[in-house]
Design a protein around this motif. Structure first.
Motif, PDB file in Angstrom:
ATOM      1  N   LYS A  38       0.824  -1.207   0.000  1.00  0.00           N
ATOM      2  CA  LYS A  38       0.000   0.000   0.000  1.00  0.00           C
ATOM      3  C   LYS A  38       0.863   1.263   0.000  1.00  0.00           C
ATOM      4  O   LYS A  38       0.548   2.242  -0.689  1.00  0.00           O
ATOM      5  CB  LYS A  38      -0.947  -0.021   1.202  1.00  0.00           C
ATOM      6  CG  LYS A  38      -1.979  -1.149   1.130  1.00  0.00           C
ATOM      7  CD  LYS A  38      -2.974  -1.089   2.262  1.00  0.00           C
ATOM      8  CE  LYS A  38      -4.000  -0.001   2.030  1.00  0.00           C
ATOM      9  NZ  LYS A  38      -5.092  -0.033   3.026  1.00  0.00           N
ATOM     10  N   ASP A  39       1.953   1.240   0.751  1.00  0.00           N
ATOM     11  CA  ASP A  39       2.847   2.403   0.803  1.00  0.00           C
ATOM     12  C   ASP A  39       3.451   2.719  -0.563  1.00  0.00           C
ATOM     13  O   ASP A  39       3.677   3.886  -0.897  1.00  0.00           O
ATOM     14  CB  ASP A  39       3.979   2.159   1.809  1.00  0.00           C
ATOM     15  CG  ASP A  39       3.505   2.236   3.253  1.00  0.00           C
ATOM     16  OD1 ASP A  39       2.381   2.734   3.480  1.00  0.00           O
ATOM     17  OD2 ASP A  39       4.252   1.788   4.147  1.00  0.00           O
ATOM     18  N   LEU A  40       3.689   1.667  -1.354  1.00  0.00           N
ATOM     19  CA  LEU A  40       4.332   1.850  -2.660  1.00  0.00           C
ATOM     20  C   LEU A  40       3.331   1.842  -3.817  1.00  0.00           C
ATOM     21  O   LEU A  40       3.712   1.690  -4.972  1.00  0.00           O
ATOM     22  CB  LEU A  40       5.380   0.756  -2.865  1.00  0.00           C
ATOM     23  CG  LEU A  40       6.563   0.781  -1.876  1.00  0.00           C
ATOM     24  CD1 LEU A  40       7.535  -0.355  -2.161  1.00  0.00           C
ATOM     25  CD2 LEU A  40       7.288   2.113  -1.927  1.00  0.00           C
ATOM     26  N   GLN A  41       2.043   2.014  -3.503  1.00  0.00           N
ATOM     27  CA  GLN A  41       0.984   2.082  -4.519  1.00  0.00           C
ATOM     28  C   GLN A  41       0.954   0.850  -5.442  1.00  0.00           C
ATOM     29  O   GLN A  41       0.747   0.950  -6.647  1.00  0.00           O
ATOM     30  CB  GLN A  41       1.109   3.346  -5.377  1.00  0.00           C
ATOM     31  CG  GLN A  41       0.689   4.632  -4.677  1.00  0.00           C
ATOM     32  CD  GLN A  41       1.766   5.156  -3.751  1.00  0.00           C
ATOM     33  OE1 GLN A  41       2.909   5.343  -4.168  1.00  0.00           O
ATOM     34  NE2 GLN A  41       1.422   5.406  -2.499  1.00  0.00           N
ATOM     35  N   VAL A  42       1.189  -0.314  -4.833  1.00  0.00           N
ATOM     36  CA  VAL A  42       1.095  -1.568  -5.574  1.00  0.00           C
ATOM     37  C   VAL A  42      -0.380  -1.904  -5.782  1.00  0.00           C
ATOM     38  O   VAL A  42      -1.224  -1.605  -4.937  1.00  0.00           O
ATOM     39  CB  VAL A  42       1.798  -2.695  -4.782  1.00  0.00           C
ATOM     40  CG1 VAL A  42       1.386  -4.073  -5.287  1.00  0.00           C
ATOM     41  CG2 VAL A  42       3.308  -2.538  -4.859  1.00  0.00           C
ATOM     42  N   GLU A  43      -0.688  -2.544  -6.907  1.00  0.00           N
ATOM     43  CA  GLU A  43      -2.081  -2.913  -7.188  1.00  0.00           C
ATOM     44  C   GLU A  43      -2.367  -4.401  -6.960  1.00  0.00           C
ATOM     45  O   GLU A  43      -3.503  -4.773  -6.659  1.00  0.00           O
ATOM     46  CB  GLU A  43      -2.426  -2.553  -8.634  1.00  0.00           C
ATOM     47  CG  GLU A  43      -2.423  -1.052  -8.886  1.00  0.00           C
ATOM     48  CD  GLU A  43      -2.316  -0.730 -10.363  1.00  0.00           C
ATOM     49  OE1 GLU A  43      -3.372  -0.579 -11.000  1.00  0.00           O
ATOM     50  OE2 GLU A  43      -1.193  -0.646 -10.881  1.00  0.00           O
ATOM     51  N   GLY A  44      -1.346  -5.236  -7.135  1.00  0.00           N
ATOM     52  CA  GLY A  44      -1.553  -6.670  -6.974  1.00  0.00           C
ATOM     53  C   GLY A  44      -0.392  -7.332  -6.263  1.00  0.00           C
ATOM     54  O   GLY A  44       0.753  -6.872  -6.344  1.00  0.00           O
ATOM     55  N   ILE A  45      -0.685  -8.432  -5.564  1.00  0.00           N
ATOM     56  CA  ILE A  45       0.351  -9.203  -4.879  1.00  0.00           C
ATOM     57  C   ILE A  45       0.357 -10.623  -5.418  1.00  0.00           C
ATOM     58  O   ILE A  45      -0.670 -11.302  -5.438  1.00  0.00           O
ATOM     59  CB  ILE A  45       0.107  -9.230  -3.355  1.00  0.00           C
ATOM     60  CG1 ILE A  45       0.278  -7.825  -2.767  1.00  0.00           C
ATOM     61  CG2 ILE A  45       1.061 -10.208  -2.667  1.00  0.00           C
ATOM     62  CD1 ILE A  45       0.045  -7.744  -1.264  1.00  0.00           C
ATOM     63  N   HIS A  46       1.522 -11.063  -5.872  1.00  0.00           N
ATOM     64  CA  HIS A  46       1.682 -12.447  -6.328  1.00  0.00           C
ATOM     65  C   HIS A  46       2.435 -13.211  -5.244  1.00  0.00           C
ATOM     66  O   HIS A  46       3.553 -12.856  -4.889  1.00  0.00           O
ATOM     67  CB  HIS A  46       2.463 -12.499  -7.639  1.00  0.00           C
ATOM     68  CG  HIS A  46       2.334 -13.809  -8.363  1.00  0.00           C
ATOM     69  ND1 HIS A  46       2.608 -15.024  -7.752  1.00  0.00           N
ATOM     70  CD2 HIS A  46       1.950 -14.113  -9.638  1.00  0.00           C
ATOM     71  CE1 HIS A  46       2.397 -16.010  -8.618  1.00  0.00           C
ATOM     72  NE2 HIS A  46       1.999 -15.484  -9.762  1.00  0.00           N
ATOM     73  N   PRO A  47       1.840 -14.284  -4.708  1.00  0.00           N
ATOM     74  CA  PRO A  47       2.470 -15.003  -3.589  1.00  0.00           C
ATOM     75  C   PRO A  47       3.462 -16.083  -3.993  1.00  0.00           C
ATOM     76  O   PRO A  47       4.122 -16.666  -3.130  1.00  0.00           O
ATOM     77  CB  PRO A  47       1.271 -15.626  -2.884  1.00  0.00           C
ATOM     78  CG  PRO A  47       0.353 -15.964  -4.018  1.00  0.00           C
ATOM     79  CD  PRO A  47       0.513 -14.837  -5.009  1.00  0.00           C
ATOM     80  N   GLY A  48       3.570 -16.395  -5.305  1.00  0.00           N
ATOM     81  CA  GLY A  48       4.446 -17.491  -5.715  1.00  0.00           C
ATOM     82  C   GLY A  48       3.939 -18.815  -5.196  1.00  0.00           C
ATOM     83  O   GLY A  48       2.749 -19.106  -5.263  1.00  0.00           O
TER      84      GLY A  48
END
Length: 480
Positions: A70-80
């Motif tokens: 959220k701090d880096l304005q990411v839109e998606g998280i890929h967990p591997g």
């Protein structure tokens, strides 16, 4: 999605980051203190340290990872895979925070994360199941009675388990109580859940898994099978696609069953449905892995797809660009998991400095890794160094190419499974396709690798002596 955070490390983190770069998606890597100079950290556009070396202090800190995103304005998280990839609570928190979880919905993860719940879910779709209990058991006498009804040999398995933890094979009634207690204890220790269930033990099984993909529009396809029967401690070491023993008819039937399993839990994204195949070609649902698999490259190579790219496209709402009829098998692929383990010491982890690390190169050879020469292999994580993958026109050519690639691969400073992989590829049981999940137990002896090493050293010494004598003759110098 214009920016993705990869919540993982090592080869899978780097593999995901590379696909993101091809798709012009900005990336964020997270890392522990011990991974500060790891390749995945250096490759990403941005990188953030999230804690100390231990997984519980870094890669398993879900809330910290979401906070960074959220701090880096990411839109998606890929967990591997591994770590938080099959944690339904984490997936839900990602979604609740307004981010996109690049994986299935939390409910699918929860249902398929329990072997008992998953069997109950797929039962309505007439998926073949191994005979066994339909609920968790803790009462030893009740369990013993059920074991007799099913008929020995039986397996006691942790409901929340995986990787062989909390699993015990019991051949006779007199051993049951002790093995039951051990299974419950190990399950509680490994997963915080001592629930176990009982199922019939399949004597000579093949481990066949089917890759599936499902989009938000209701389209679900399978990308054929992977043969994963070469295992140690119930964990895969060598995988291939396609399997050498599936007929087109059986392949279609198992693929259809895998699609039904995915639909039974309203699956989204990439997942894998695992089956046991007995000596009479009867197959039984084992479990569903709600994530990308370690062995996904062999599927990519025979189908010409990028499963990570497809995961990302599905997560952002795109429709699959192909149907089942568009998919075809092209050639044969093999994967060797190159672990930092010593096959001569029951595959015990081997840590230390990679004094030499030179992966092979060439047509049809792919290496997914997360290490470079001079790096330290830490004790804190899974000992996987890399995945050595080859692709050729047929199985025989793929085996030959794998042996060639193994011989090119130079690793010094730690023990590894390269020589074990070569042993497998040269063994008649493997080359003939006549093997099962007991391959290691049946055929592998640590001294086999030692003998091979000694023979290679002897040959090298003989060649060196021959070269020395030739040079002396050419230079007309006295032999000393």
């Amino acid at each position: 999605m214009k920016k993705i955070l990869v919540a993982n490390r090592g080869e899978i983190a780097l593999r995901i980051l590379k696909t993101c770069k091809k798709m012009n998606i900005a990336t964020v890597a997270v890392y522990s203190e011990v991974d500060r100079n790891a390749p995945h950290v250096l490759f990403a556009d941005e990188a953030v340290c999230i804690g100390a070396a231990a997984s519980n202090d870094s890669y398993l800190k879900g809330e910290k990872i979401i906070e960074v995103a959220k701090d880096l304005q990411v839109e998606g998280i890929h967990p591997g895979y591994g770590f938080l990839s099959e944690n339904a609570s984490f997936a839900q928190k990602v979604i609740d925070s307004g981010l996109i979880f690049i994986g299935p919905n939390p409910e699918s993860i929860r249902v398929m994360g329990s072997k008992l719940a998953s069997k109950e879910t797929v039962k309505a779709y007439n998926i073949p199941l191994v005979p066994g209990t339909e609920h968790a058991i803790t009462d030893i006498q009740e369990a013993k009675k059920i074991a007799v009804e099913i008929g020995y040999p039986i397996l006691i398995k942790a409901s929340a388990g995986g990787g062989g933890k909390g699993m015990r094979m019991v051949e006779r009634d007199s051993d049951f109580e002790n093995q039951m207690q051990r299974a419950v204890s190990e399950a509680q220790s490994a997963f915080g859940d001592g629930a176990v269930f009982i199922e019939k033990y399949i004597g000579s099984p093949r481990h066949i898994e089917i890759q599936v993909l499902a989009d938000r529009q209701g389209n679900t396809v399978h990308l054929f099978e992977r043969e994963c029967s070469i295992q140690r401690r119930h964990q895969k070491v060598v995988e291939e696609a396609p399997s050498s023993i599936l007929s087109p008819e059986l392949r279609a039937k198992m693929g259809e069953a895998a699609v039904k399993v995915a639909k039974s839990c309203s699956y989204l994204g990439a997942g894998t449905v695992e089956f046991l195949l007995d000596e009479n070609s009867n197959f039984y649902f084992l479990e569903m892995n709600t994530r990308l698999q370690v062995e996904h490259p062999v599927t990519e190579l025979i189908t010409g797809t990028d499963l990570v790219a497809l995961q990302i496209k599905i997560a952002r709402g795109e429709t699959l660009a192909f149907t089942q009829e568009d998919l075809h098998i092209n050639g044969h692929a093999l994967e060797l998991r190159v672990y930092a383990e010593d096959p001569t010491q029951d595959f015990l982890p081997s840590t230390g400095l990679l004094t030499t690390y030179q992966p092979p190169k060439g047509k049809g050879i792919r290496v997914d890794d997360g290490y470079v020469e001079g790096m330290e292999v830490p004790i804190y994580y899974d000992p996987l160094l890399s995945k050595l993958v080859v692709h050729a026109e047929n199985r025989e050519a793929a085996i030959s190419l794998m042996i060639e690639a193994i011989e090119q691969y130079q690793i010094k400073g730690i023990q590894n499974t390269l020589e074990f992989g070569k042993f497998v590829c040269q063994h008649e049981a493997f080359t003939s396709g006549n093997f099962d999940t007991h391959f290691v137990k049946k055929y592998f002896k640590p001294e086999d690798i030692q003998k091979e090493k000694e023979a290679e050293m002897k040959l090298a010494a003989q060649l060196a002596l021959k070269q020395y004598l030739l040079e002396k003759e050419t230079l007309k110098l006295p032999i000393i």
